[in-house]
Design a protein around this motif. Structure first.
Motif, short mmCIF file in Angstrom:
data_model
loop_
_atom_site.label_atom_id
_atom_site.label_comp_id
_atom_site.label_asym_id
_atom_site.label_seq_id
_atom_site.Cartn_x
_atom_site.Cartn_y
_atom_site.Cartn_z
N ALA A 31 12.40 5.81 -16.76
CA ALA A 31 13.84 5.80 -16.98
C ALA A 31 14.48 7.07 -16.44
N ILE A 32 15.74 6.93 -16.06
CA ILE A 32 16.54 8.08 -15.65
C ILE A 32 17.80 8.10 -16.50
N LEU A 33 17.98 9.19 -17.23
CA LEU A 33 19.19 9.35 -18.04
C LEU A 33 20.12 10.31 -17.31
N VAL A 34 21.33 9.86 -17.03
CA VAL A 34 22.30 10.74 -16.38
C VAL A 34 23.41 11.04 -17.39
N ILE A 35 23.43 12.29 -17.85
CA ILE A 35 24.43 12.65 -18.84
C ILE A 35 25.74 12.98 -18.13
N ALA A 36 26.77 12.22 -18.50
CA ALA A 36 28.05 12.37 -17.80
C ALA A 36 29.20 12.57 -18.77
N ALA A 37 28.89 12.60 -20.08
CA ALA A 37 29.94 12.78 -21.10
C ALA A 37 29.30 13.31 -22.37
N ASP A 38 30.11 14.02 -23.18
CA ASP A 38 29.63 14.55 -24.46
C ASP A 38 30.10 13.68 -25.63
N ASP A 39 31.32 13.15 -25.48
CA ASP A 39 31.93 12.41 -26.58
C ASP A 39 31.60 10.93 -26.43
N VAL A 40 31.11 10.31 -27.52
CA VAL A 40 30.75 8.89 -27.46
C VAL A 40 31.94 8.00 -27.10
N HIS A 41 33.15 8.52 -27.24
CA HIS A 41 34.33 7.71 -26.92
C HIS A 41 34.67 7.73 -25.43
N THR A 42 33.98 8.59 -24.66
CA THR A 42 34.28 8.67 -23.23
C THR A 42 33.58 7.55 -22.48
N ASP A 43 34.38 6.71 -21.83
CA ASP A 43 33.81 5.63 -21.03
C ASP A 43 33.87 6.05 -19.56
N ILE A 44 32.70 6.14 -18.93
CA ILE A 44 32.68 6.52 -17.51
C ILE A 44 33.09 5.28 -16.70
N GLU A 45 34.05 5.45 -15.81
CA GLU A 45 34.56 4.30 -15.07
C GLU A 45 33.52 3.74 -14.08
N PRO A 46 33.58 2.42 -13.84
CA PRO A 46 32.65 1.80 -12.90
C PRO A 46 32.56 2.50 -11.54
N LEU A 47 33.66 3.01 -11.02
CA LEU A 47 33.60 3.65 -9.71
C LEU A 47 32.68 4.87 -9.74
N ALA A 48 32.82 5.70 -10.78
CA ALA A 48 31.97 6.89 -10.89
C ALA A 48 30.52 6.49 -11.15
N VAL A 49 30.33 5.49 -12.00
CA VAL A 49 28.97 4.99 -12.28
C VAL A 49 28.34 4.49 -10.98
N ALA A 50 29.13 3.77 -10.19
CA ALA A 50 28.62 3.20 -8.94
C ALA A 50 28.24 4.31 -7.97
N LYS A 51 29.03 5.38 -7.95
CA LYS A 51 28.71 6.48 -7.04
C LYS A 51 27.40 7.15 -7.42
N ILE A 52 27.20 7.34 -8.72
CA ILE A 52 25.95 7.94 -9.18
C ILE A 52 24.78 7.01 -8.87
N LEU A 53 24.98 5.72 -9.14
CA LEU A 53 23.91 4.75 -8.87
C LEU A 53 23.57 4.71 -7.38
N ALA A 54 24.59 4.80 -6.53
CA ALA A 54 24.34 4.77 -5.08
C ALA A 54 23.47 5.95 -4.68
N LYS A 55 23.72 7.12 -5.29
CA LYS A 55 22.89 8.31 -4.99
C LYS A 55 21.45 8.09 -5.47
N ILE A 56 21.33 7.50 -6.64
CA ILE A 56 19.98 7.26 -7.17
C ILE A 56 19.25 6.25 -6.29
N VAL A 57 19.97 5.26 -5.80
CA VAL A 57 19.35 4.27 -4.90
C VAL A 57 18.86 4.97 -3.63
N GLU A 58 19.66 5.91 -3.11
CA GLU A 58 19.22 6.63 -1.91
C GLU A 58 17.92 7.39 -2.17
#
Ligand SMILES: Cc1cc2nc3c(=O)[nH]c(=O)nc-3n(C[C@H](O)[C@H](O)[C@H](O)COP(=O)(O)OP(=O)(O)OC[C@H]3O[C@@H](n4cnc5c(N)ncnc54)[C@H](O)[C@@H]3O)c2cc1C
Lengths: 308, 252
Positions: B83-110
């Protein structure tokens, strides 16, 4: 300010209701240019030109644009994007497939299933299966939006706007169409029907669903289903109403043998009049029903069909 | 083939959602959280591919708060390998937007070079239905969304998709992004021994900054409100009464 609206085209034919609802939603944002794409799209373009509020139609016909494969259609939209501040479509499965791809290629967020327009940058959309409505303000240069059709009235007719033919962009050739399995039906389309009769797990079998269909036909209604009914093979997937199926808001919705899970309510609770028939008087569906009948559906449904 | 499966920690689908009184969002403190149900289906499909000899490694990724490691442990207990955990927020109420998630995933795919990315078609919290399509766009890969059937043969995948009109089957070139729908499979429950074993499986911890991705929101949340309530209805005693009421209401 200009809006590019991806019209819903299926096999060369315009899905008028969904497209006209998106036009109504988009009108306040600026001048609407409708884009019709497909292997054939000329007839659809002519029909789209007559939707009130459309100021121009772009028509792109190319074999590579057939079946609305996401990669080719998204590439075409991106090539046109520079002229528009808003890129919109009705929230159909086609648009849900294509628009997020467009947004990412433009480096902007997508706004899906928008149910309200506050201003050119601010929109309302349901989240958590419709249990909350979020108002969000976009800071992106281009706003890419799909509109939830059930919350907008379809735009009317006008004298035809001009149609311009454009060519497709190069097809990246990443995917190809194999086949469609579409059941032909004389019934009205689920998302535009004035009356919807839906059956759930309580209906018990595919054969028993004939009872639901008989009632629907008596009322000139579309037929819907809960996820449980679709999962159990009683009904086809395109009948599913709910958070992850279709969202409907007819004048009359009749839920039969459906318990009323939040995921189902998400797809029908904006219906004008809701009727529930369920043998369990505690079923949550009764909390949203205007008229609830606690009864065995196998007695009540044939009787209702006869007496209507 | 390596399969990458992004998984999201969301409010459990059985929990009644409460909008916070100040309109700032939905209350997520002390609420039961689970893996997004669609992502469970994606994990299950990856495991079945491995069992069928079509995949050899399953990497689960979660992007969000630190607590997402519980979601990753669930994926590992089901059968993911690491597993790979990417910490991108501290507050459980913060929802990371799909665009940012997709950018991180694209880097991980590379970095990881999987042959397939299997995503849930939508997250049941923000109901966006966007991340898979966005990853695919950023990578220039083929995409097959809303899959109810997946067949991988050589360098192509045949995917049946649930669409408004019924079912559509397409063939996509690999590597591909496939987003999964409800009827693709029924996810397994993790057995107790597998839950124990999952504790020892490797989990890398990263941050969004490690991938150079800015996760600030493009959509500012102005407010969150309760949907309009329906007025209470009535129970009718018979079919005759129902017909009468419907006629009175002009509904038939
Ligand atoms: C990620 C996710 C997405 C989902 N998306 C959707 C969605 O889009 N749409 C959807 O519908 N669901 C969806 N669900 C499923 C949802 O949670 C419920 O499981 C589903 O709606 C239940 O369907 P049902 O009401 O038909 O079945 P049940 O909950 O089993 O209810 C059957 C009802 O029939 C009644 N009944 C049985 N026999 C009779 C009889 N003889 N006469 C009268 N009444 C009878 C029972 O009293 C009961 O109330 C989703 C779930 C998840 C996790």
């Amino acid at each position: 300010m200009a809006v590019l609206l991806l019209a819903e085209v299926n096999d060369g034919e315009l899905a008028l209701d969904a497209t006209a609802k998106a036009v109504a939603a988009a009108k306040s944002l600026g001048d609407v240019t409708a884009l019709c794409v497909g292997a054939t799209a000329a007839a659809a373009a002519e029909a789209a030109a007559k939707i009130d509020g459309v100021s121009k139609v772009l028509c792109a016909e190319d074999a590579g644009l057939g079946h609305r494969l996401a990669e080719a259609t998204a590439a075409l939209i991106v090539s046109l994007a520079g002229d528009y501040e808003h890129i919109v479509a009705p929230a159909t499965t086609d648009a849900k497939n294509i628009l997020p791809r467009v947004a990412a290629l433009l480096d902007v967020m997508v706004l899906t299933d928008v149910s309200g327009v506050v201003d050119g940058a601010t929109f309302e959309r349901p989240i958590y299966a419709g249990n909350a409505i979020q108002t969000v303000k976009s800071s992106d240069a281009t706003k890419v939006i799909s509109f939830r059709t059930s919350t907008f009235d379809a735009a009317g007719e006008q004298a035809a706007a001009p149609v311009e033919t454009i060519s497709a962009t190069e097809n990246p050739g990443l995917s190809e169409w194999v086949e469609d399995k579409v059941a032909a039906s004389d019934r009205p389309e689920l998302t535009s029907a004035g009356v919807v009769v839906s059956g759930g797990r309580g209906v018990g079998s595919e054969e028993n669903f004939a009872m639901i269909e008989a009632l629907a036909d008596k009322l000139g209604a579309a037929v819907g289903a809960s996820r449980a009914a679709v999962d159990s093979g009683f009904a086809p997937n395109d009948w599913q109403v709910g958070q992850t199926g279709k969202v409907v808001a007819p004048e009359l919705y009749i839920a039969i043998g459906i318990s009323g899970a939040i995921q189902h309510l998400a797809g029908m609770k904006d219906s004008k009049v809701i009727v529930a028939i369920n043998k369990d008087e505690e079923a949550p569906i009764f909390q949203v029903a205007d008229f609830g009948l606690v009864a065995d559906l196998f007695d009540a449904v044939p009787e209702l069909t006869e007496k209507l | 083939m390596k399969v990458l499966v992004p998984v999201k920690r969301v409010i459990d689908y059985n929990v009644k959602v409460r909008v916070k009184a100040d309109g700032s969002g939905v209350d997520l403190a002390n609420v039961k959280m689970s893996m997004n149900p669609f992502d469970e289906i994606a994990v299950e499909e990856a495991i079945r591919l491995k069992e069928a000899g079509k995949a050899d490694e399953i990497v689960a990724v979660s992007i969000g708060v630190k607590q997402s490691q519980e979601t990753l442990r669930t994926a590992l207990a089901m059968g993911a390998d690491r597993a790979i955990l990417v910490i991108a927020a501290d507050d459980v109420h913060t929802d990371i937007e799909p665009l940012a998630v997709a950018k991180i995933l694209a880097k991980i795919v590379e970095e990881e070079q999987p042959g397939l990315v299997l995503c849930g078609k939508q997250a049941i919290d923000n109901d966006m239905n966007a991340t898979g399509q966005m990853v695919s766009a950023l990578l220039g890969w083929s995409q097959a969304t809303f899959a109810s059937k997946l067949d991988i043969e050589g360098d192509a995948a045949t995917v049946t998709r649930e669409v408004d009109g019924g079912l559509q089957t397409i063939k996509v070139k690999m590597p591909a992004i496939v987003t999964v729908d409800l009827r693709l499979n029924e996810p397994r429950y993790a057995s107790l021994p597998n839950i124990m074993k999952a504790k020892k499986k490797p989990m890398d911890e990263k941050t969004a900054a490690d991938y150079g991705v800015d996760v600030s929101r493009r959509l500012e949340v102005v407010k969150t409100s309760e949907p309009a309530e329906r007025a209470a209805g009535i129970k009718v005693g018979s079919v005759d009464e129902l017909v009468a009421k419907l006629k009175e209401a002009g509904a038939v």
